[in-house]
Design a protein around this motif. Structure first.
Motif, PDB file in Angstrom:
ATOM      1  N   LEU A 162       0.822  -1.205   0.000  1.00 53.28           N
ATOM      2  CA  LEU A 162       0.000   0.000   0.000  1.00 53.28           C
ATOM      3  C   LEU A 162       0.860   1.260   0.000  1.00 53.28           C
ATOM      4  N   SER A 163       1.943   1.231   0.762  1.00 50.45           N
ATOM      5  CA  SER A 163       2.844   2.394   0.794  1.00 50.45           C
ATOM      6  C   SER A 163       3.507   2.606  -0.557  1.00 50.45           C
ATOM      7  N   ALA A 164       3.919   1.512  -1.197  1.00 55.82           N
ATOM      8  CA  ALA A 164       4.554   1.625  -2.507  1.00 55.82           C
ATOM      9  C   ALA A 164       3.588   2.198  -3.533  1.00 55.82           C
ATOM     10  N   MET A 165       2.343   1.768  -3.493  1.00 58.29           N
ATOM     11  CA  MET A 165       1.345   2.308  -4.417  1.00 58.29           C
ATOM     12  C   MET A 165       1.089   3.787  -4.131  1.00 58.29           C
ATOM     13  N   ALA A 166       1.050   4.135  -2.845  1.00 61.55           N
ATOM     14  CA  ALA A 166       0.843   5.547  -2.482  1.00 61.55           C
ATOM     15  C   ALA A 166       2.016   6.398  -2.956  1.00 61.55           C
ATOM     16  N   VAL A 167       3.230   5.878  -2.824  1.00 66.06           N
ATOM     17  CA  VAL A 167       4.412   6.623  -3.273  1.00 66.06           C
ATOM     18  C   VAL A 167       4.363   6.836  -4.779  1.00 66.06           C
ATOM     19  N   ASN A 168       3.975   5.816  -5.535  1.00 64.28           N
ATOM     20  CA  ASN A 168       3.890   5.965  -6.982  1.00 64.28           C
ATOM     21  C   ASN A 168       2.808   6.961  -7.384  1.00 64.28           C
ATOM     22  N   ALA A 169       1.689   6.921  -6.678  1.00 61.12           N
ATOM     23  CA  ALA A 169       0.619   7.893  -6.967  1.00 61.12           C
ATOM     24  C   ALA A 169       1.082   9.305  -6.625  1.00 61.12           C
ATOM     25  N   ALA A 170       1.751   9.458  -5.468  1.00 64.43           N
ATOM     26  CA  ALA A 170       2.257  10.770  -5.078  1.00 64.43           C
ATOM     27  C   ALA A 170       3.323  11.257  -6.049  1.00 64.43           C
ATOM     28  N   ALA A 171       4.136  10.319  -6.544  1.00 58.38           N
ATOM     29  CA  ALA A 171       5.183  10.699  -7.494  1.00 58.38           C
ATOM     30  C   ALA A 171       4.583  11.271  -8.768  1.00 58.38           C
ATOM     31  N   ILE A 172       3.493  10.695  -9.238  1.00 52.40           N
ATOM     32  CA  ILE A 172       2.833  11.222 -10.440  1.00 52.40           C
ATOM     33  C   ILE A 172       2.354  12.647 -10.198  1.00 52.40           C
ATOM     34  N   VAL A 173       1.767  12.872  -9.021  1.00 49.79           N
ATOM     35  CA  VAL A 173       1.299  14.223  -8.680  1.00 49.79           C
ATOM     36  C   VAL A 173       2.472  15.203  -8.665  1.00 49.79           C
ATOM     37  N   ILE A 174       3.595  14.781  -8.091  1.00 52.08           N
ATOM     38  CA  ILE A 174       4.780  15.647  -8.026  1.00 52.08           C
ATOM     39  C   ILE A 174       5.330  15.906  -9.417  1.00 52.08           C
ATOM     40  N   TRP A 175       5.407  14.864 -10.230  1.00 54.98           N
ATOM     41  CA  TRP A 175       5.889  15.041 -11.605  1.00 54.98           C
ATOM     42  C   TRP A 175       5.044  16.074 -12.345  1.00 54.98           C
ATOM     43  N   VAL A 176       3.738  16.001 -12.156  1.00 54.77           N
ATOM     44  CA  VAL A 176       2.825  16.864 -12.914  1.00 54.77           C
ATOM     45  C   VAL A 176       2.832  18.295 -12.397  1.00 54.77           C
ATOM     46  N   PHE A 177       2.764  18.454 -11.088  1.00 50.63           N
ATOM     47  CA  PHE A 177       2.515  19.783 -10.526  1.00 50.63           C
ATOM     48  C   PHE A 177       3.752  20.477  -9.950  1.00 50.63           C
ATOM     49  N   VAL A 178       4.814  19.751  -9.682  1.00 61.93           N
ATOM     50  CA  VAL A 178       6.021  20.354  -9.103  1.00 61.93           C
ATOM     51  C   VAL A 178       7.127  20.499 -10.137  1.00 61.93           C
ATOM     52  N   VAL A 179       7.385  19.430 -10.875  1.00 62.14           N
ATOM     53  CA  VAL A 179       8.481  19.439 -11.845  1.00 62.14           C
ATOM     54  C   VAL A 179       8.006  20.142 -13.120  1.00 62.14           C
ATOM     55  N   THR A 180       7.977  21.462 -13.055  1.00 60.32           N
ATOM     56  CA  THR A 180       7.438  22.267 -14.140  1.00 60.32           C
ATOM     57  C   THR A 180       8.514  23.173 -14.729  1.00 60.32           C
ATOM     58  N   ARG A 181       8.163  23.825 -15.821  1.00 59.80           N
ATOM     59  CA  ARG A 181       9.068  24.788 -16.455  1.00 59.80           C
ATOM     60  C   ARG A 181       9.389  25.940 -15.502  1.00 59.80           C
ATOM     61  N   GLN A 182       8.377  26.385 -14.742  1.00 56.06           N
ATOM     62  CA  GLN A 182       8.584  27.472 -13.794  1.00 56.06           C
ATOM     63  C   GLN A 182       9.570  27.068 -12.700  1.00 56.06           C
ATOM     64  N   TRP A 183       9.499  25.825 -12.278  1.00 54.32           N
ATOM     65  CA  TRP A 183      10.397  25.287 -11.251  1.00 54.32           C
ATOM     66  C   TRP A 183      11.846  25.337 -11.729  1.00 54.32           C
ATOM     67  N   VAL A 184      12.046  24.993 -12.981  1.00 55.48           N
ATOM     68  CA  VAL A 184      13.393  25.057 -13.547  1.00 55.48           C
ATOM     69  C   VAL A 184      13.836  26.510 -13.706  1.00 55.48           C
ATOM     70  N   TRP A 185      12.915  27.371 -14.120  1.00 55.09           N
ATOM     71  CA  TRP A 185      13.217  28.788 -14.297  1.00 55.09           C
ATOM     72  C   TRP A 185      13.723  29.417 -13.004  1.00 55.09           C
ATOM     73  N   GLU A 186      13.075  29.089 -11.892  1.00 49.84           N
ATOM     74  CA  GLU A 186      13.489  29.654 -10.609  1.00 49.84           C
ATOM     75  C   GLU A 186      14.925  29.270 -10.272  1.00 49.84           C
ATOM     76  N   ALA A 187      15.286  28.015 -10.533  1.00 49.78           N
ATOM     77  CA  ALA A 187      16.671  27.597 -10.300  1.00 49.78           C
ATOM     78  C   ALA A 187      17.615  28.288 -11.271  1.00 49.78           C
ATOM     79  N   GLY A 188      17.167  28.492 -12.506  1.00 56.34           N
ATOM     80  CA  GLY A 188      17.994  29.183 -13.484  1.00 56.34           C
ATOM     81  C   GLY A 188      18.287  30.614 -13.075  1.00 56.34           C
ATOM     82  N   VAL A 189      17.296  31.286 -12.516  1.00 54.49           N
ATOM     83  CA  VAL A 189      17.488  32.667 -12.052  1.00 54.49           C
ATOM     84  C   VAL A 189      18.464  32.701 -10.880  1.00 54.49           C
ATOM     85  N   GLN A 190      18.334  31.733  -9.970  1.00 47.30           N
ATOM     86  CA  GLN A 190      19.239  31.676  -8.828  1.00 47.30           C
ATOM     87  C   GLN A 190      20.685  31.450  -9.286  1.00 47.30           C
ATOM     88  N   TYR A 191      20.865  30.559 -10.257  1.00 46.90           N
ATOM     89  CA  TYR A 191      22.207  30.332 -10.785  1.00 46.90           C
ATOM     90  C   TYR A 191      22.729  31.562 -11.507  1.00 46.90           C
TER      91      TYR A 191
END
Length: 278
Positions: A224-253
């Motif tokens: 159950l934990s493994a399935m929850a982690v995979n489901a959470a990972a999809i949510v993170i991939w979709v909503f966190v790992v975005t172009r804006q997320w990369v842009w913010e790191a690019g500005v900091q660099y």
């Protein structure tokens, strides 16, 4: 005698390589790998798992994983640059940008204009407005020179922010792969549940929720934990790992790299003077 795994990784990757290349690749395969160990826990209790990991390291599979992450990240950079309107360093150097106050930008312009060999004159605001692409070419050339000057232990902040940008860029490059493998892992887990519990669909059709929930709970916390982690990972991939997320790191660099102008200026003015670590 086998070389310890940590030693192998240290030999294959430097600090930047581990953070910017290896870690994104490992994060992409972690959720499905967790599911494998949840469904087949005997792999953890036997020497097979350790043997496979040792073989993967010895055969360069971890290096290949890091290289693949880097390749995926580099492939999306043209699209990122087009969406952003240029490299973050170039954008920040523009007169019309607001990331820097005008006095700091002018200081960087003055230094780069005088220090970079054979660089055309840094454009004024009017020249930049009249010829944006030509002005960007001047800024890009100055940044290439600055990157070479900002190598080495005197610029730890630049290296940290560069690794952070590389990590986010490469993780963004792996986004579609990460979503697909997590989705397939969830589908495989659902298929395994149906295979091991052929009457599960009948329970759902009969709205026997108590029995259906009992069947799911019987899978155990690991699955159950493994399935929850995979489901959470999809949510993170979709909503966190975005172009804006990369842009913010690019500005900091970009901000850290341009701030190195002051350190390079000091070092050129006083070659024997120690520089302060960031």
């Amino acid at each position: 005698m086998a070389i310890p795994l940590t030693t192998d990784i240290a030999q294959m990757f430097d600090g930047y390589g581990r953070q910017a290349r290896l870690f994104p690749g490992l994060l992409a395969i972690f959720p499905p790998l967790l599911a494998v160990f949840a469904w087949f826990p005997w792999l953890l209790l036997s020497s097979i798992g350790a043997t496979l990991l040792t073989v993967a390291t010895s055969c360069g599979l971890l290096y290949a994983l890091g290289s693949y992450a880097r390749t995926k990240g580099r492939r999306i950079e043209p699209g990122l640059r087009k969406a952003w309107g240029g490299w973050p360093t170039t954008i920040i150097l523009r007169h019309r940008d607001s990331h820097l106050d005008r006095h700091t930008r002018q200081r960087y312009h003055s230094f780069l204009g005088s220090a970079v060999p054979d660089l055309p004159a840094i454009p004024t605001a009017e020249q930049e407005a009249a010829d944006p692409s030509g002005s960007d070419a001047v800024y890009d050339s100055a940044v290439v020179w600055l990157k070479e000057m900002a190598r080495g232990k005197d610029f730890p902040m630049v290296h940290r922010e560069n690794a952070q940008y590389g990590f986010r860029r490469n993780l963004r490059g792996l986004k579609s792969v990460g979503i697909i493998i997590c989705g397939l892992t969830l589908a495989a887990s659902a298929g395994a549940i149906l295979y091991n519990n052929p009457g599960f669909l009948d329970l759902l059709q009969k709205h026997d929720w108590r029995a259906a929930i009992g069947t799911i709970v019987a899978l155990g916390p690991a699955v159950l934990s493994a399935m929850a982690v995979n489901a959470a990972a999809i949510v993170i991939w979709v909503f966190v790992v975005t172009r804006q997320w990369v842009w913010e790191a690019g500005v900091q660099y970009a901000t850290a790299l341009l701030a190195a102008c002051d350190t390079v200026r000091l070092r050129r003015a006083q070659p024997n003077a120690p520089t302060a670590a960031a």
